[in-house]
Design an enzyme around this catalytic site. Structure first.
Site, mmCIF file in Angstrom:
data_model
loop_
_atom_site.group_PDB
_atom_site.id
_atom_site.type_symbol
_atom_site.label_atom_id
_atom_site.label_comp_id
_atom_site.label_asym_id
_atom_site.label_seq_id
_atom_site.Cartn_x
_atom_site.Cartn_y
_atom_site.Cartn_z
ATOM 1 N N HIS A 181 32.406 -50.927 71.384
ATOM 2 C CA HIS A 181 32.133 -51.455 72.722
ATOM 3 C C HIS A 181 33.201 -52.505 72.999
ATOM 4 C CE1 HIS A 181 28.888 -53.000 75.745
ATOM 5 N NE2 HIS A 181 30.105 -53.077 76.233
ATOM 6 N N GLY A 215 32.036 -48.696 77.360
ATOM 7 C CA GLY A 215 32.385 -49.756 78.307
ATOM 8 C C GLY A 215 33.225 -49.257 79.458
ATOM 9 N N ASN A 216 32.905 -49.706 80.683
ATOM 10 C CA ASN A 216 33.637 -49.365 81.921
ATOM 11 C C ASN A 216 33.444 -47.921 82.358
ATOM 12 O OD1 ASN A 216 34.631 -51.926 81.562
ATOM 13 N ND2 ASN A 216 36.739 -51.312 81.160
ATOM 14 N N GLN A 219 19.438 -44.927 65.316
ATOM 15 C CA GLN A 219 20.071 -46.235 65.130
ATOM 16 C C GLN A 219 19.065 -47.271 64.632
ATOM 17 O OE1 GLN A 219 21.135 -49.242 68.223
ATOM 18 N NE2 GLN A 219 23.238 -48.589 67.838
ATOM 19 N N ALA A 232 26.059 -45.952 78.870
ATOM 20 C CA ALA A 232 24.747 -46.617 78.835
ATOM 21 C C ALA A 232 24.248 -46.811 80.262
ATOM 22 C CB ALA A 232 24.851 -47.953 78.097
ATOM 23 N N GLU A 233 24.731 -47.852 80.949
ATOM 24 C CA GLU A 233 24.285 -48.110 82.321
ATOM 25 C C GLU A 233 24.641 -46.968 83.256
ATOM 26 O OE1 GLU A 233 25.721 -51.831 83.763
ATOM 27 O OE2 GLU A 233 23.957 -52.925 83.059
ATOM 28 N N CYS A 240 24.516 -55.528 69.192
ATOM 29 C CA CYS A 240 23.573 -56.113 70.152
ATOM 30 C C CYS A 240 23.854 -57.600 70.338
ATOM 31 C CB CYS A 240 22.135 -55.903 69.678
ATOM 32 S SG CYS A 240 20.906 -56.595 70.808
ATOM 33 N N MET A 284 19.667 -47.140 73.781
ATOM 34 C CA MET A 284 19.242 -48.166 74.739
ATOM 35 C C MET A 284 17.782 -48.513 74.493
ATOM 36 S SD MET A 284 21.115 -46.594 78.115
ATOM 37 C CE MET A 284 20.559 -44.919 77.763
#
Length: 478
Positions: free
Chosen positions: A186, A220-221, A90, A243-244, A119, A37
């Site tokens: 992703h 994701g999710n 990365q 991530a989030e 990205c 991130m």
């Protein structure tokens, strides 16, 4: 001979399996992974996440060209400790040789090198990297094969999906054939970002997992630990990247929702040992206290967090919020919150997921705002004191006159109040009723003065005398 060839074949097969299965042999079979991130997954945050259940962490996305030419950038990017392993570095970029140079510099400090081809931001579009490389398969094949052949650590890729599952599968197979030894998928397209983020497709991830022989991570999710377990069951992936979910709750891998000040203070203690830029710290605190800082009673703390950049100021905000909500958290005071539904809600001081609105809701909201703005502009007519409709330009003129009511406004009509010697308007301050240029010429030829235009004979004569004296001095020296 047949037994010998069979033995050699078995050895090659075992070597291939060992090389491709970096998930087990190199990374230690991680299931809980912290995503790369930008401005967020720095060393202090990685250590915090590892202490609360993360098995593997990635560095932030690093620009390969900057990494190669800037020693300071390189030194800060590679900051790590023995506790910070296994670690994947990365890089983003679009030049195979530059990416290889950067990867060779980072190779001694990591366990794998990841190529960012996921990205979706505008800066990636301008720089032609990230998800905007997915249209150039030949270039991607060259990048992956170049790094996989030259590096001693495995090469991995983090990618976004296409809208079509079949195309996504072929895309993943191409990367595997080029030399990628692990894929992080992703489950969103590059158009799914911001208000259009929406839900990630686990069907795409599952199809990729079934189509390739190398390990696959899903992304994701992921809002809680139960989502991770459900994702592994439905897609069959080797691990799940957050991530989030990790940013808003670094204890996500422990299935724990702590009061925000606990991870905040633990993170600030780590920053004391492993410094991070103030912008990183501020960003983390805003996410940890997302719901708390939205309350009107915490307006001052929100402003202090946004305005100040010292460790003392950051700690003061955390202590203030802790002291304010600790009595509620311990049950000494009762928290009353008005709700419009019967859904179970966590109190605002607890770390909790960030829930996005569906794209359809955001699109509808934007359309409503656009219509309201248009209606407001049509309703907003400018009128004078008598109620007559006037233009915006005329309104500006009236406001200007109102600000300076005593300023003279002389309107010069065509054919009147013109200079005697030219068609230009007469200057109101001119003694000789001429325009500026004609007044200057008249004063010079007729040896006159004009106080309005400051054309004074004495001044001109003094200048002539000084010029003549200077000229004589120059002639005498020669």
């Amino acid at each position: 001979m047949s037994s010998v060839s069979a033995k050699v074949s078995d050895q090659l097969t075992n070597t291939t399996i060992q090389e491709t299965n970096i998930w087990k042999n190199v990374l230690g079979s991680p299931e809980y992974i912290v995503a790369p991130m930008v401005d967020a997954s720095e060393l202090a945050w990685r250590l915090l996440s590892r202490r609360h259940g993360a098995h593997l962490c990635y560095t932030p996305m690093l620009h390969s060209s900057v990494f190669c030419r800037d020693p300071k950038y390189r030194r800060e990017a590679l900051a790590s400790t023995a506790e910070d392993r296994p670690l994947v570095v990365q890089f983003c970029g679009n030049d195979p040789s530059t990416l290889l140079e950067a990867a060779l510099l980072a190779e001694p400090y990591c366990d794998a090198v990841d190529i960012n081809i996921g990205c979706p931001q505008a800066i990636a579009k301008r720089g032609h990297y990230g998800a905007f490389l997915q249209d150039d398969w030949n270039l991607l094949q060259q990048i992956v094969s170049t790094l996989s052949k030259k590096l001693h650590v495995p090469v991995t890729c983090k990618l976004r999906v296409f809208a079509e599952i079949d195309k996504t599968v072929k895309y993943a197979q191409m990367l595997e054939a080029a030399g990628a030894q692990l894929l992080t998928v992703h489950g969103r397209t590059r158009e799914q970002k911001g208000p259009l983020t929406g839900v990630a497709s686990w069907d795409h991830i599952k199809a990729v997992r079934q189509a390739v022989t190398i390990p696959v991570f899903a992304n994701g999710n992921i809002q809680c630990l139960q989502d991770i377990q459900k994702c592994i069951e439905e897609t069959g992936v080797n691990g799940v990247m957050s991530a989030e979910g990790n940013l808003y709750n670094p204890y996500i891998f422990e299935a724990c929702y702590p009061p925000s000040w606990e991870p905040a203070l633990e993170y600030l203690d780590l920053v004391e040992c492993y410094p991070a830029p103030a912008s990183y710290i501020r960003g983390h605190l805003f996410k940890l206290f997302q719901h708390t800082l939205c309350l009107a009673e915490n307006k001052e703390e929100r402003e202090n967090l946004a305005r100040n950049s010292t460790m003392e100021s950051f700690r003061n905000v955390v202590y203030t919020l802790r002291d304010r909500y600790l009595p509620y958290h311990e049950g000494r005071l009762i928290w009353h919150e008005e709700t419009s539904d019967y859904n179970l809600k966590l109190p605002p001081w607890l770390c909790q997921p960030y829930v996005r609105h569906l794209p359809e809701e955001n699109i509808q909201k934007l359309e409503i705002e656009k219509i309201e703005k248009q209606n407001e502009s049509t309703k907003r007519k400018f009128r004078d004191e008598e109620g007559n409709e006037i233009s915006r330009k005329h309104l500006k003129k009236l406001k200007r006159i109102a600000r300076r009511p005593n300023k003279s406004t002389v309107v010069i009509k065509r054919g009147s109040n013109l200079c005697r010697d030219c068609p230009n308007p007469v200057s109101l301050k001119c003694v000789h009723k001429s325009c500026r240029q004609c007044c200057r010429n008249k004063c010079f030829t007729e040896n006159l003065d004009c106080t309005g235009h400051r054309n004074l004979t004495k001044t001109r004569r003094q200048m002539a005398i000084e010029f003549a004296a200077k000229r004589r001095t120059i002639e005498n020296t020669i």
